[in-house]
Write a protein that holds these residues in place. Structure first.
Motif, PDB file in Angstrom:
ATOM      1  N   VAL A 250     -13.661 -19.490  13.505  1.00 37.08           N
ATOM      2  CA  VAL A 250     -12.498 -18.695  13.907  1.00 37.08           C
ATOM      3  C   VAL A 250     -11.419 -18.913  12.857  1.00 37.08           C
ATOM      4  CG1 VAL A 250     -10.711 -18.344  15.648  1.00 37.08           C
ATOM      5  CG2 VAL A 250     -13.058 -18.873  16.357  1.00 37.08           C
ATOM      6  N   PHE A 251     -11.077 -17.871  12.125  1.00 35.83           N
ATOM      7  CA  PHE A 251     -10.120 -18.016  11.020  1.00 35.83           C
ATOM      8  C   PHE A 251      -8.720 -17.520  11.370  1.00 35.83           C
ATOM      9  CE2 PHE A 251     -12.490 -14.062  10.522  1.00 35.83           C
ATOM     10  CZ  PHE A 251     -11.478 -13.123  10.443  1.00 35.83           C
ATOM     11  N   GLY A 252      -8.566 -16.941  12.573  1.00 35.02           N
ATOM     12  CA  GLY A 252      -7.240 -16.478  12.953  1.00 35.02           C
ATOM     13  C   GLY A 252      -7.179 -16.125  14.420  1.00 35.02           C
ATOM     14  N   GLU A 253      -6.023 -16.266  15.002  1.00 33.60           N
ATOM     15  CA  GLU A 253      -5.796 -15.883  16.395  1.00 33.60           C
ATOM     16  C   GLU A 253      -4.584 -14.970  16.454  1.00 33.60           C
ATOM     17  OE1 GLU A 253      -5.510 -19.196  18.987  1.00 33.60           O
ATOM     18  OE2 GLU A 253      -7.464 -20.046  18.422  1.00 33.60           O
ATOM     19  N   ARG A 254      -4.720 -13.874  17.189  1.00 28.52           N
ATOM     20  CA  ARG A 254      -3.652 -12.880  17.249  1.00 28.52           C
ATOM     21  C   ARG A 254      -3.482 -12.429  18.692  1.00 28.52           C
ATOM     22  NH1 ARG A 254      -3.898  -7.863  13.220  1.00 28.52           N
ATOM     23  NH2 ARG A 254      -2.832  -9.362  11.890  1.00 28.52           N
ATOM     24  N   THR A 255      -2.234 -12.222  19.108  1.00 24.63           N
ATOM     25  CA  THR A 255      -1.974 -11.743  20.453  1.00 24.63           C
ATOM     26  C   THR A 255      -2.273 -10.250  20.527  1.00 24.63           C
ATOM     27  OG1 THR A 255       0.337 -11.173  20.000  1.00 24.63           O
ATOM     28  CG2 THR A 255      -0.134 -13.446  20.690  1.00 24.63           C
ATOM     29  N   GLN A 256      -2.407  -9.745  21.756  1.00 24.52           N
ATOM     30  CA  GLN A 256      -2.690  -8.330  21.931  1.00 24.52           C
ATOM     31  C   GLN A 256      -1.567  -7.469  21.346  1.00 24.52           C
ATOM     32  OE1 GLN A 256      -3.242  -7.097  25.984  1.00 24.52           O
ATOM     33  NE2 GLN A 256      -4.029  -5.093  25.422  1.00 24.52           N
ATOM     34  N   ALA A 257      -0.325  -7.877  21.564  1.00 23.07           N
ATOM     35  CA  ALA A 257       0.808  -7.109  21.030  1.00 23.07           C
ATOM     36  C   ALA A 257       0.769  -7.062  19.507  1.00 23.07           C
ATOM     37  CB  ALA A 257       2.119  -7.720  21.514  1.00 23.07           C
ATOM     38  N   GLU A 258       0.410  -8.180  18.902  1.00 19.65           N
ATOM     39  CA  GLU A 258       0.331  -8.213  17.441  1.00 19.65           C
ATOM     40  C   GLU A 258      -0.801  -7.342  16.915  1.00 19.65           C
ATOM     41  OE1 GLU A 258       2.063 -12.693  16.488  1.00 19.65           O
ATOM     42  OE2 GLU A 258      -0.053 -12.404  16.998  1.00 19.65           O
ATOM     43  N   SER A 259      -1.871  -7.233  17.693  1.00 17.07           N
ATOM     44  CA  SER A 259      -2.992  -6.394  17.267  1.00 17.07           C
ATOM     45  C   SER A 259      -2.563  -4.942  17.131  1.00 17.07           C
ATOM     46  CB  SER A 259      -4.150  -6.517  18.267  1.00 17.07           C
ATOM     47  OG  SER A 259      -4.655  -7.838  18.293  1.00 17.07           O
ATOM     48  N   TRP A 260      -1.745  -4.469  18.050  1.00 19.91           N
ATOM     49  CA  TRP A 260      -1.260  -3.086  17.959  1.00 19.91           C
ATOM     50  C   TRP A 260      -0.371  -2.891  16.742  1.00 19.91           C
ATOM     51  CZ3 TRP A 260      -3.623   0.589  20.316  1.00 19.91           C
ATOM     52  CH2 TRP A 260      -4.231   0.388  21.552  1.00 19.91           C
ATOM     53  N   GLN A 261       0.340  -3.933  16.345  1.00 16.90           N
ATOM     54  CA  GLN A 261       1.202  -3.818  15.170  1.00 16.90           C
ATOM     55  C   GLN A 261       0.395  -3.608  13.891  1.00 16.90           C
ATOM     56  OE1 GLN A 261       4.615  -3.683  15.313  1.00 16.90           O
ATOM     57  NE2 GLN A 261       4.225  -3.650  17.524  1.00 16.90           N
ATOM     58  N   ALA A 262      -0.891  -3.977  13.915  1.00 17.28           N
ATOM     59  CA  ALA A 262      -1.726  -3.813  12.736  1.00 17.28           C
ATOM     60  C   ALA A 262      -2.068  -2.349  12.465  1.00 17.28           C
ATOM     61  CB  ALA A 262      -3.014  -4.624  12.899  1.00 17.28           C
ATOM     62  N   ILE A 263      -1.891  -1.482  13.460  1.00 20.68           N
ATOM     63  CA  ILE A 263      -2.151  -0.051  13.257  1.00 20.68           C
ATOM     64  C   ILE A 263      -0.960   0.545  12.527  1.00 20.68           C
ATOM     65  CG2 ILE A 263      -2.579   2.160  14.379  1.00 20.68           C
ATOM     66  CD1 ILE A 263      -3.779   0.617  16.708  1.00 20.68           C
ATOM     67  N   ARG A 264      -1.180   1.004  11.329  1.00 19.93           N
ATOM     68  CA  ARG A 264      -0.079   1.433  10.471  1.00 19.93           C
ATOM     69  C   ARG A 264       0.328   2.883  10.720  1.00 19.93           C
ATOM     70  NH1 ARG A 264      -1.694  -1.482   4.693  1.00 19.93           N
ATOM     71  NH2 ARG A 264      -1.730  -3.617   5.520  1.00 19.93           N
ATOM     72  N   MET A 265       0.636   3.177  11.961  1.00 16.80           N
ATOM     73  CA  MET A 265       1.205   4.467  12.348  1.00 16.80           C
ATOM     74  C   MET A 265       2.627   4.199  12.839  1.00 16.80           C
ATOM     75  SD  MET A 265      -1.219   6.714  11.821  1.00 16.80           S
ATOM     76  CE  MET A 265      -0.781   8.134  12.833  1.00 16.80           C
ATOM     77  N   PRO A 266       3.496   5.202  12.792  1.00 17.35           N
ATOM     78  CA  PRO A 266       4.889   4.978  13.218  1.00 17.35           C
ATOM     79  C   PRO A 266       5.009   4.365  14.607  1.00 17.35           C
ATOM     80  CG  PRO A 266       4.695   7.081  12.093  1.00 17.35           C
ATOM     81  CD  PRO A 266       3.300   6.571  12.258  1.00 17.35           C
ATOM     82  N   ASP A 267       4.141   4.800  15.547  1.00 22.71           N
ATOM     83  CA  ASP A 267       4.214   4.276  16.910  1.00 22.71           C
ATOM     84  C   ASP A 267       3.178   3.186  17.172  1.00 22.71           C
ATOM     85  OD1 ASP A 267       1.987   5.816  16.756  1.00 22.71           O
ATOM     86  OD2 ASP A 267       2.401   7.045  18.528  1.00 22.71           O
ATOM     87  N   HIS A 268       2.460   2.751  16.116  1.00 32.31           N
ATOM     88  CA  HIS A 268       1.440   1.704  16.230  1.00 32.31           C
ATOM     89  C   HIS A 268       0.397   2.051  17.288  1.00 32.31           C
ATOM     90  CE1 HIS A 268       3.796  -0.774  13.553  1.00 32.31           C
ATOM     91  NE2 HIS A 268       4.858  -0.611  14.322  1.00 32.31           N
ATOM     92  N   ARG A 269      -0.006   3.288  17.305  1.00 35.35           N
ATOM     93  CA  ARG A 269      -1.049   3.747  18.217  1.00 35.35           C
ATOM     94  C   ARG A 269      -2.088   4.537  17.435  1.00 35.35           C
ATOM     95  NH1 ARG A 269       1.024   0.472  20.765  1.00 35.35           N
ATOM     96  NH2 ARG A 269       1.755   0.490  22.933  1.00 35.35           N
ATOM     97  N   ILE A 270      -3.314   4.610  17.992  1.00 33.16           N
ATOM     98  CA  ILE A 270      -4.383   5.384  17.363  1.00 33.16           C
ATOM     99  C   ILE A 270      -4.230   6.844  17.764  1.00 33.16           C
ATOM    100  CG2 ILE A 270      -6.877   5.697  17.192  1.00 33.16           C
ATOM    101  CD1 ILE A 270      -7.186   2.729  17.874  1.00 33.16           C
ATOM    102  N   ASN A 271      -4.104   7.702  16.790  1.00 33.01           N
ATOM    103  CA  ASN A 271      -3.883   9.121  17.057  1.00 33.01           C
ATOM    104  C   ASN A 271      -5.221   9.840  17.205  1.00 33.01           C
ATOM    105  OD1 ASN A 271      -2.986  11.712  17.272  1.00 33.01           O
ATOM    106  ND2 ASN A 271      -2.130  11.856  15.214  1.00 33.01           N
ATOM    107  N   LEU A 272      -5.542  10.234  18.444  1.00 35.42           N
ATOM    108  CA  LEU A 272      -6.785  10.945  18.712  1.00 35.42           C
ATOM    109  C   LEU A 272      -6.603  12.456  18.761  1.00 35.42           C
ATOM    110  CD1 LEU A 272      -8.362   8.648  21.466  1.00 35.42           C
ATOM    111  CD2 LEU A 272      -8.815   8.666  19.013  1.00 35.42           C
ATOM    112  N   HIS A 273      -5.399  12.903  18.597  1.00 36.96           N
ATOM    113  CA  HIS A 273      -5.142  14.349  18.648  1.00 36.96           C
ATOM    114  C   HIS A 273      -5.381  14.945  17.259  1.00 36.96           C
ATOM    115  CE1 HIS A 273      -2.925  18.158  18.762  1.00 36.96           C
ATOM    116  NE2 HIS A 273      -3.189  18.134  20.059  1.00 36.96           N
ATOM    117  N   ILE A 274      -6.600  15.458  17.069  1.00 34.16           N
ATOM    118  CA  ILE A 274      -6.980  16.082  15.802  1.00 34.16           C
ATOM    119  C   ILE A 274      -7.163  17.577  16.069  1.00 34.16           C
ATOM    120  CG2 ILE A 274      -8.644  16.087  13.899  1.00 34.16           C
ATOM    121  CD1 ILE A 274      -9.377  13.233  14.729  1.00 34.16           C
TER     122      ILE A 274
END
Length: 262
Positions: A80-104
């Motif tokens: 295990v090389f790293g531990e991240r909280t759930q909130a921090e995981s969403w911050q890793a998404i590099r969108m303005p709202d930090h969400r996955i955009n499924l509206h294509i």
């Protein structure tokens, strides 16, 4: 090492070689190439210091990276090389709202047209052929010698019991399979897993190989030869390998058994 690279940034292009020639010489025999992983550890700890600390890799940058590197060497089954909280995981998404955009829009437009699609079969081609089914003993086009095949008829065309009854054919019988692009003579295999009107050929067959006697041999039918490249996905351009209109014709007793595909 870090000081030298900092002073001479051009050395970053050959950092893997430098690590191999320096750190690699201190590692156990056979692990010399693992020296480049130390550089990866350094990059990780620099980019995600909080996650590395939670996993137990603390200290100044090079010390934390070294601790991570030693842990990787000592735990070949994983670490295990790293531990991240759930909130921090969403911050890793590099969108303005930090969400996955499924509206294509293009995808939604295509989905709305699926129900109203044109019929793909016809009186001339009443079956839907899946050209390239993955089966238990099919691999890829690199495996051409049929001696490895152990189960069922090699390269067989699978059809449903209902279609077999309507055609009057049985397992092991050779038939002519036709599409708008080409035709092939294949053996039939009746399978209760097939739906009426749906037929399939395996992938990885129909190519030539040289046998032990030096003869050129070809077995089975190449699905790509039967696939019409003009019938394809409008967006990706991928041919509809799994939805090829086809028909099956029984062969007369005098038909030549030698031609696998035409």
């Amino acid at each position: 090492f870090l000081g030298t690279v900092a002073v001479k940034p051009k050395l970053l292009k050959v950092v893997g070689v430098l690590l191999y020639r320096t750190l690699g010489e201190t590692l156990p025999t056979g692990l010399e190439n693992a020296a480049v992983v130390w550089g990866m550890c350094l990059q990780y700890v620099r980019a995600f210091p909080a996650e590395a600390r939670r996993a137990g890799f603390r200290g100044p940058l090079p010390i934390a990276a070294n601790r991570l590197f030693r842990a990787i060497l000592a735990n070949p089954s994983g670490v295990v090389f790293g531990e991240r909280t759930q909130a921090e995981s969403w911050q890793a998404i590099r969108m303005p709202d930090h969400r996955i955009n499924l509206h294509i829009p293009e995808m939604l437009q295509a989905l709305s047209q699926l129900e109203n699609g044109l019929a793909t079969t016809s009186e001339e081609f009443p079956y839907v052929l899946s050209a390239g089914e993955r089966r238990t003993e099919t691999a890829n086009t690199a495996v051409r010698d049929i001696s490895w095949h152990r189960k069922g008829q090699y390269g067989a065309l699978r059809i449903s019991p209902q279609d077999a009854q309507a055609l009057g054919c049985s397992t092991g019988e050779r038939v002519e399979l036709r599409t708008a692009r080409a035709s092939a003579r294949v053996f039939v295999e009746i399978s209760d897993r097939m739906q009426p009107g749906h037929i399939s050929l395996p992938n990885g067959t129909g190519l030539e190989y040289t046998d032990a006697a030096g003869r050129t041999v070809r077995r089975g039918a190449a699905p790509n030869e039967l696939t019409d490249c003009m019938r394809r996905d409008f967006l990706a351009g991928t041919p509809w390998h799994k939805h090829v209109p086809a028909r099956i014709e029984r062969l007369s007793a005098t038909s030549s058994p030698t031609a696998e595909a035409t």
